[in-house]
Design a protein around this motif. Sequence first.
Motif, PDB file in Angstrom:
ATOM      1  N   ARG A  63       1.134  11.278  -2.076  1.00  0.00           N
ATOM      2  CA  ARG A  63       0.895  10.466  -0.895  1.00  0.00           C
ATOM      3  C   ARG A  63       1.694   9.090  -1.107  1.00  0.00           C
ATOM      4  O   ARG A  63       1.560   8.465  -2.029  1.00  0.00           O
ATOM      5  N   THR A  64       2.425   8.853  -0.217  1.00  0.00           N
ATOM      6  CA  THR A  64       3.084   7.640   0.128  1.00  0.00           C
ATOM      7  C   THR A  64       2.390   6.186   0.148  1.00  0.00           C
ATOM      8  O   THR A  64       1.167   6.226   0.494  1.00  0.00           O
ATOM      9  N   PRO A  65       2.896   4.921  -0.226  1.00  0.00           N
ATOM     10  CA  PRO A  65       2.078   3.717  -0.083  1.00  0.00           C
ATOM     11  C   PRO A  65       1.788   3.603   1.343  1.00  0.00           C
ATOM     12  O   PRO A  65       0.708   2.927   1.592  1.00  0.00           O
ATOM     13  N   GLY A  66       2.141   4.124   2.398  1.00  0.00           N
ATOM     14  CA  GLY A  66       1.871   3.863   3.922  1.00  0.00           C
ATOM     15  C   GLY A  66       0.943   5.003   4.157  1.00  0.00           C
ATOM     16  O   GLY A  66       0.186   4.706   5.101  1.00  0.00           O
ATOM     17  N   GLY A  67       0.344   5.811   3.277  1.00  0.00           N
ATOM     18  CA  GLY A  67      -0.764   6.624   3.331  1.00  0.00           C
ATOM     19  C   GLY A  67      -0.220   8.002   4.038  1.00  0.00           C
ATOM     20  O   GLY A  67      -1.038   8.939   3.954  1.00  0.00           O
TER      21      GLY A  67
ATOM     22  N   MET B 133       0.706   2.976  15.028  1.00  0.00           N
ATOM     23  CA  MET B 133       0.790   4.229  15.373  1.00  0.00           C
ATOM     24  C   MET B 133       0.511   5.023  14.203  1.00  0.00           C
ATOM     25  O   MET B 133       0.820   4.581  13.064  1.00  0.00           O
ATOM     26  N   THR B 134      -0.278   6.268  14.156  1.00  0.00           N
ATOM     27  CA  THR B 134      -0.636   6.954  13.112  1.00  0.00           C
ATOM     28  C   THR B 134       0.643   7.994  12.725  1.00  0.00           C
ATOM     29  O   THR B 134       0.832   8.683  13.863  1.00  0.00           O
ATOM     30  N   VAL B 135       1.088   8.079  11.521  1.00  0.00           N
ATOM     31  CA  VAL B 135       2.115   8.857  11.413  1.00  0.00           C
ATOM     32  C   VAL B 135       1.692  10.084  10.779  1.00  0.00           C
ATOM     33  O   VAL B 135       0.996  10.090   9.825  1.00  0.00           O
ATOM     34  N   PRO B 136       2.133  11.195  11.310  1.00  0.00           N
ATOM     35  CA  PRO B 136       1.546  12.430  10.964  1.00  0.00           C
ATOM     36  C   PRO B 136       2.198  13.052   9.526  1.00  0.00           C
ATOM     37  O   PRO B 136       2.925  12.328   9.138  1.00  0.00           O
ATOM     38  N   ASP B 137       1.314  13.812   8.930  1.00  0.00           N
ATOM     39  CA  ASP B 137       1.825  14.350   7.516  1.00  0.00           C
ATOM     40  C   ASP B 137       3.040  14.977   7.799  1.00  0.00           C
ATOM     41  O   ASP B 137       3.111  15.488   8.757  1.00  0.00           O
ATOM     42  N   VAL B 138       4.010  15.023   6.750  1.00  0.00           N
ATOM     43  CA  VAL B 138       5.214  15.622   6.754  1.00  0.00           C
ATOM     44  C   VAL B 138       5.167  17.040   5.697  1.00  0.00           C
ATOM     45  O   VAL B 138       4.788  16.957   4.771  1.00  0.00           O
ATOM     46  N   THR B 139       5.745  18.219   6.293  1.00  0.00           N
ATOM     47  CA  THR B 139       5.805  19.197   5.741  1.00  0.00           C
ATOM     48  C   THR B 139       7.296  19.588   5.586  1.00  0.00           C
ATOM     49  O   THR B 139       8.035  19.899   6.449  1.00  0.00           O
ATOM     50  N   LEU B 140       7.459  19.759   4.136  1.00  0.00           N
ATOM     51  CA  LEU B 140       8.996  20.058   3.949  1.00  0.00           C
ATOM     52  C   LEU B 140       9.127  21.302   3.295  1.00  0.00           C
ATOM     53  O   LEU B 140       8.168  21.699   2.786  1.00  0.00           O
ATOM     54  N   ARG B 141      10.277  22.111   3.164  1.00  0.00           N
ATOM     55  CA  ARG B 141      10.643  23.315   2.517  1.00  0.00           C
ATOM     56  C   ARG B 141      11.447  23.257   1.204  1.00  0.00           C
ATOM     57  O   ARG B 141      12.408  22.142   1.410  1.00  0.00           O
ATOM     58  N   GLU B 142      10.866  23.739   0.373  1.00  0.00           N
ATOM     59  CA  GLU B 142      11.955  23.660  -1.185  1.00  0.00           C
ATOM     60  C   GLU B 142      13.239  24.035  -0.786  1.00  0.00           C
ATOM     61  O   GLU B 142      13.799  25.050  -0.092  1.00  0.00           O
ATOM     62  N   HIS B 143      14.153  23.010  -0.962  1.00  0.00           N
ATOM     63  CA  HIS B 143      15.670  23.149  -0.546  1.00  0.00           C
ATOM     64  C   HIS B 143      15.898  23.446   0.925  1.00  0.00           C
ATOM     65  O   HIS B 143      16.675  23.908   1.277  1.00  0.00           O
TER      66      HIS B 143
ATOM     67  N   GLU C 199       7.126  -5.605  -6.046  1.00  0.00           N
ATOM     68  CA  GLU C 199       6.018  -4.901  -6.664  1.00  0.00           C
ATOM     69  C   GLU C 199       6.133  -3.394  -6.963  1.00  0.00           C
ATOM     70  O   GLU C 199       6.826  -2.780  -6.389  1.00  0.00           O
ATOM     71  N   PRO C 200       5.315  -2.795  -8.095  1.00  0.00           N
ATOM     72  CA  PRO C 200       5.365  -1.597  -8.266  1.00  0.00           C
ATOM     73  C   PRO C 200       5.108  -0.710  -7.038  1.00  0.00           C
ATOM     74  O   PRO C 200       4.089  -1.103  -6.348  1.00  0.00           O
ATOM     75  N   LEU C 201       5.670   0.334  -6.420  1.00  0.00           N
ATOM     76  CA  LEU C 201       5.487   1.446  -5.561  1.00  0.00           C
ATOM     77  C   LEU C 201       4.863   2.533  -6.197  1.00  0.00           C
ATOM     78  O   LEU C 201       5.514   3.347  -6.802  1.00  0.00           O
ATOM     79  N   ALA C 202       3.862   3.118  -5.919  1.00  0.00           N
ATOM     80  CA  ALA C 202       3.050   4.079  -6.378  1.00  0.00           C
ATOM     81  C   ALA C 202       3.261   5.119  -5.453  1.00  0.00           C
ATOM     82  O   ALA C 202       3.047   5.002  -4.241  1.00  0.00           O
ATOM     83  N   VAL C 203       3.461   6.175  -5.924  1.00  0.00           N
ATOM     84  CA  VAL C 203       3.864   7.563  -5.016  1.00  0.00           C
ATOM     85  C   VAL C 203       2.936   8.365  -5.802  1.00  0.00           C
ATOM     86  O   VAL C 203       3.057   9.019  -6.977  1.00  0.00           O
TER      87      VAL C 203
END
Length: 415
Positions: free
Chosen positions: A58-62, A1-11, A253-257
């Motif tokens: 961009r998270t490790p899962g893309g 399943m393709t996970v859509p991008d996530v948009t958050l608002r500051e605070h 392992e290192p998790l790169a964000v």
Amino acid sequence: MTVPDVTLREHGPALSVPLGTEAGRALAASGILQSATPDPGREGHWLLRAGSRVGAVRTPGGVVVRIRPKTPVSRLFFLLGFSLDPARAWRDSKEGTVDTGAYDDVVPALAHAVERQIDAALRQGVLQGYREIEEKALVVRGRLREAEQIRRHFGRTPPVEIGYDAYTADTDENRILRGAVERLLRLPGVPGPVRRRLAHQRVRLADAQPLIRGQELPRWQPSRLNSRYQPALRLAEAVLRGASPEHRPSGAEPLAVDGFLIDMNKLFEDFVTVGLREALREHGLTARLQDPHHLDTAGLVGMRPDLVVRTGDGRTPVAVVDAKYKVEKADGLLNADLYQALAYATVLGLPEAHLVYAAGRHPERCHEVRGTGAGQDGRGVRLYQHALDLSREPEDLLSGLRELAGKLAAPAAHP
């Protein structure tokens, strides 16, 4: 399943989003968000809530997480441009100090701004300079490195260890610009037209060596020769310092964000303190940013006010300021901030201290502290709360800082 991008608002409020365990753990460990926890009510979902950092990662899962600021992007970049180059912004307070184009999101606006600045810097050609080169060669050029020659090639024919000064485009300035371009090309959300222009700039800077990840940025010195580069360099350094770190949870392992983020707390603090420092010069006063002090006589409890105003010779404290990127409570009181300001005034021996907020219900409030030992005027220590509304026009913001600087300078004018 393709996970859509996530948009958050500051605070803004927390959102429940489908997210893999690795990506969720990376976000939680990074400290990028105010909170990132598994959603107890929905399996495979995480509750994400943004804090004061804005931008995109961009998270490790893309999955790309975008955090939109409360402040308009053009105003945000005015604050950034002013903090990086106050002399230029002080002369021209228009939001065009940093050209963000028509983009209303942080990363596209940043990429556009940096590319435009680099294009302007390279308009007269790529800056070149002398760089010391040490290498081994079949012929002697420059000077012979005798110690290295004896240690590595004693009694042998060429190659020889030599050193010479080369006139090259591989300068610290060009390496920083190339590093910023390459970083922007890796960021999520850079528009296609901007990406193509950035790729063109990378070709123009191809003779500069790439930066090595994890190493300190090259240190360049402002000069007449690199004056046309300076606006681009300051913005490029902001890009490179906004890199997201790697995180290594125990036994993993290192998790790169990967991404770019602006901490609005730090940006507001920089804008207020740099602006006040510039305005206070008109009153013949100096200002120290992050001035170190100790609360106790043993020197065990450290404290760093955001800005300490001093007399022209830098010896005598006149006023102290702390910048807070937060909104006042309904009653206008933030007790911890007031206690902190009182501690600053007490240690510095001042009759007053000032708190500057990014928004507030009152332009100014004053609290007189009981039992603090009255000064010559018979009053106790006074704690002032000021509001600097970021929705105001740039010229109004600068005018507000000049007005506040006048109030900070008053005790020095009338001791």
